[in-house]
Motif scaffolding. Structure first.
Motif, PDB file in Angstrom:
ATOM      1  N   ASP A 160       0.896  -1.003   0.004  1.00  0.00           N
ATOM      2  CA  ASP A 160       0.141  -0.039   0.106  1.00  0.00           C
ATOM      3  C   ASP A 160       0.898   1.057   0.005  1.00  0.00           C
ATOM      4  O   ASP A 160       0.277   2.471  -0.034  1.00  0.00           O
ATOM      5  CB  ASP A 160      -0.879   0.068   1.104  1.00  0.00           C
ATOM      6  N   VAL A 161       2.244   1.141   0.064  1.00  0.00           N
ATOM      7  CA  VAL A 161       3.021   2.352   0.144  1.00  0.00           C
ATOM      8  C   VAL A 161       3.646   2.745  -1.273  1.00  0.00           C
ATOM      9  O   VAL A 161       3.502   1.853  -2.058  1.00  0.00           O
ATOM     10  CB  VAL A 161       4.357   1.784   1.238  1.00  0.00           C
ATOM     11  N   GLU A 162       3.852   3.896  -1.267  1.00  0.00           N
ATOM     12  CA  GLU A 162       4.493   4.388  -2.580  1.00  0.00           C
ATOM     13  C   GLU A 162       5.633   3.668  -3.035  1.00  0.00           C
ATOM     14  O   GLU A 162       6.363   3.235  -2.222  1.00  0.00           O
ATOM     15  CB  GLU A 162       4.935   6.130  -2.322  1.00  0.00           C
ATOM     16  N   ALA A 163       5.536   3.478  -4.187  1.00  0.00           N
ATOM     17  CA  ALA A 163       6.823   2.362  -4.878  1.00  0.00           C
ATOM     18  C   ALA A 163       8.173   2.906  -4.456  1.00  0.00           C
ATOM     19  O   ALA A 163       9.091   2.064  -4.083  1.00  0.00           O
ATOM     20  CB  ALA A 163       6.553   2.366  -6.359  1.00  0.00           C
ATOM     21  N   ASP A 164       8.395   4.123  -4.375  1.00  0.00           N
ATOM     22  CA  ASP A 164       9.710   4.707  -4.182  1.00  0.00           C
ATOM     23  C   ASP A 164      10.054   4.539  -2.740  1.00  0.00           C
ATOM     24  O   ASP A 164      11.204   4.758  -2.282  1.00  0.00           O
ATOM     25  CB  ASP A 164       9.899   5.870  -4.587  1.00  0.00           C
ATOM     26  N   GLN A 165       9.083   4.342  -1.782  1.00  0.00           N
ATOM     27  CA  GLN A 165       9.405   4.025  -0.200  1.00  0.00           C
ATOM     28  C   GLN A 165       9.407   2.698   0.169  1.00  0.00           C
ATOM     29  O   GLN A 165       9.756   2.564   1.442  1.00  0.00           O
ATOM     30  CB  GLN A 165       8.363   4.742   0.367  1.00  0.00           C
ATOM     31  N   ARG A 166       9.241   1.749  -0.791  1.00  0.00           N
ATOM     32  CA  ARG A 166       8.999   0.185  -0.307  1.00  0.00           C
ATOM     33  C   ARG A 166      10.451  -0.128   0.292  1.00  0.00           C
ATOM     34  O   ARG A 166      10.472  -1.223   1.074  1.00  0.00           O
ATOM     35  CB  ARG A 166       8.207  -0.619  -1.296  1.00  0.00           C
ATOM     36  N   GLU A 167      11.539   0.124  -0.561  1.00  0.00           N
ATOM     37  CA  GLU A 167      12.673  -0.377  -0.268  1.00  0.00           C
ATOM     38  C   GLU A 167      13.198  -0.011   1.320  1.00  0.00           C
ATOM     39  O   GLU A 167      13.737  -0.494   2.216  1.00  0.00           O
ATOM     40  CB  GLU A 167      13.910  -0.103  -1.105  1.00  0.00           C
ATOM     41  N   GLN A 168      12.864   1.260   1.498  1.00  0.00           N
ATOM     42  CA  GLN A 168      13.140   1.965   2.954  1.00  0.00           C
ATOM     43  C   GLN A 168      12.293   1.107   3.909  1.00  0.00           C
ATOM     44  O   GLN A 168      13.045   0.768   4.948  1.00  0.00           O
ATOM     45  CB  GLN A 168      12.458   3.297   3.134  1.00  0.00           C
ATOM     46  N   LEU A 169      11.025   0.734   3.563  1.00  0.00           N
ATOM     47  CA  LEU A 169      10.273  -0.065   4.602  1.00  0.00           C
ATOM     48  C   LEU A 169      10.943  -1.600   4.779  1.00  0.00           C
ATOM     49  O   LEU A 169      11.036  -2.163   5.867  1.00  0.00           O
ATOM     50  CB  LEU A 169       8.984  -0.142   4.222  1.00  0.00           C
ATOM     51  N   TRP A 170      11.328  -2.340   3.612  1.00  0.00           N
ATOM     52  CA  TRP A 170      12.143  -3.471   3.727  1.00  0.00           C
ATOM     53  C   TRP A 170      13.169  -3.191   4.641  1.00  0.00           C
ATOM     54  O   TRP A 170      13.480  -4.293   5.504  1.00  0.00           O
ATOM     55  CB  TRP A 170      12.338  -3.973   2.286  1.00  0.00           C
ATOM     56  N   VAL A 171      14.240  -2.316   4.407  1.00  0.00           N
ATOM     57  CA  VAL A 171      15.188  -2.094   5.156  1.00  0.00           C
ATOM     58  C   VAL A 171      14.943  -2.016   6.669  1.00  0.00           C
ATOM     59  O   VAL A 171      15.564  -2.674   7.553  1.00  0.00           O
ATOM     60  CB  VAL A 171      16.043  -1.114   4.698  1.00  0.00           C
ATOM     61  N   ALA A 172      13.726  -1.208   7.036  1.00  0.00           N
ATOM     62  CA  ALA A 172      13.422  -0.912   8.254  1.00  0.00           C
ATOM     63  C   ALA A 172      12.939  -2.449   8.937  1.00  0.00           C
ATOM     64  O   ALA A 172      13.152  -2.743  10.214  1.00  0.00           O
ATOM     65  CB  ALA A 172      12.388  -0.072   8.304  1.00  0.00           C
ATOM     66  N   GLN A 173      12.152  -3.221   8.209  1.00  0.00           N
ATOM     67  CA  GLN A 173      11.657  -4.696   8.768  1.00  0.00           C
ATOM     68  C   GLN A 173      13.001  -5.352   9.021  1.00  0.00           C
ATOM     69  O   GLN A 173      12.818  -6.107   9.969  1.00  0.00           O
ATOM     70  CB  GLN A 173      10.854  -4.940   7.507  1.00  0.00           C
ATOM     71  N   ARG A 174      13.776  -5.357   8.187  1.00  0.00           N
ATOM     72  CA  ARG A 174      14.982  -6.298   8.469  1.00  0.00           C
ATOM     73  C   ARG A 174      15.842  -5.780   9.723  1.00  0.00           C
ATOM     74  O   ARG A 174      16.015  -6.760  10.424  1.00  0.00           O
ATOM     75  CB  ARG A 174      15.852  -6.312   7.032  1.00  0.00           C
ATOM     76  N   GLY A 175      15.857  -4.533   9.782  1.00  0.00           N
ATOM     77  CA  GLY A 175      16.590  -4.057  10.991  1.00  0.00           C
ATOM     78  C   GLY A 175      15.874  -4.178  12.155  1.00  0.00           C
ATOM     79  O   GLY A 175      16.321  -4.847  13.226  1.00  0.00           O
TER      80      GLY A 175
END
Length: 290
Positions: free
Chosen positions: A213-228
């Motif tokens: 549901d998040v903007e496409a250009d922000q998904r990588e940041q969320l993946w990084v946060a989730q892994r962290g």
């Protein structure tokens, strides 16, 4: 006295982002908060001193622009809501999972003028650490601020009331950056406690939207946060569509609910900016009233 454990790494990172907003983003600033940076200090976990904290990968000015905007927007929205409700006579403000929240230090004049009692609930070790840091830095703990050590897996509601929080009086309850670490059952149980507060009480909570549901250009940041978060032992457990979060609040007994989308925060706090600073819809807010 409980052993000091210091703030969670997420609390430190959030405080540093608030400070980075002042140092890296052009005015007008959404919120002016470097108190959290001072609290974190060189001896706090994950918080290098002023000479090094801006070199952290998670403090990259460009990569974290929209995440940083979301953090300062949610802080400003919560504080605006608290001040508005205090002006209407609500005299209790409860911060769940307080971390490095600094409302009491920065908005002391507003709290005192409104006769507001502020309760900060957090893990016992984090509360002991924060109490020491507030004393060391000269802020102290005034009599209208109560730091409440709680066990969120135990009778934390009873611990709050034993510390002086009065469920028979209206309150504003803030839960920012918490729901993603809880199961849906735990979120629902928390909502039920708050929904039983006196009429005129308000809950303001953040929630993470599903990554799709998040903007496409922000998904990588969320993946990084989730892994962290997973690597640090505090994995994200819950994501919510706005409709589901509102339904949980209504099922818990709240009379009214309102979703606060990123677009509303952009219009309220970032209008007219030309630097691209605006919040992502990765994390949004819900306001619920008893």
């Amino acid at each position: 006295m409980p052993a000091e454990t210091g703030p969670d790494h997420t609390a430190v990172r959030t405080a540093l982002w608030r400070a980075l907003h002042l140092r890296a983003d052009a005015p007008p600033h959404v919120i002016e908060d470097e108190v959290g940076l001072r609290l974190a200090g060189p001896d706090a976990p994950d918080a290098p001193d002023d000479r090094g904290w801006r070199a952290r990968p998670d403090m990259d000015v460009e990569a974290t622009r929209r995440t940083r905007a979301s953090i300062v927007a949610r802080a400003r929205f919560v504080e605006d809501l608290v001040v508005t409700q205090a002006g209407r006579g609500v005299d209790q403000y409860l911060v769940l999972g307080a971390g490095l929240d600094t409302f009491a230090q920065r908005r002391a004049a507003d709290a005192v003028a409104a006769g507001l009692r502020v309760f900060e609930a957090d893990r016992a070790g984090a509360v002991a650490w924060k109490r020491r840091r507030l004393t060391e830095l000269g802020y102290g703990v005034p009599d209208w601020l109560t730091l409440v050590p709680v066990d969120f897996e135990g009778d934390w509601w009873g611990q709050l009331t034993a510390a002086g929080f009065d469920p028979r009086r209206p309150a504003v309850v803030a839960s920012a950056g918490v729901t993603m670490y809880l199961t849906e059952d735990a979120v629902a149980a928390t909502f039920r406690h708050i929904a039983r507060l006196a009429p005129g009480s308000t809950l303001v909570t953040t929630f993470l939207r599903p990554i799709e549901d998040v903007e496409a250009d922000q998904r990588e940041q969320l993946w990084v946060a989730q892994r962290g978060a997973r690597a640090s032992g505090t994995p994200f457990l819950s994501f919510y569509a706005p409709e589901r979060m509102a339904a949980l609040a209504r099922e818990a007994g709240f009379r009214e609910t309102r979703h606060v989308p990123a677009e509303e925060l952009s219009e309220r706090y970032f209008a007219g900016r030309t630097d691209g600073l605006r919040p992502s819809r990765g994390e949004e807010l819900l306001v619920a009233s008893t």
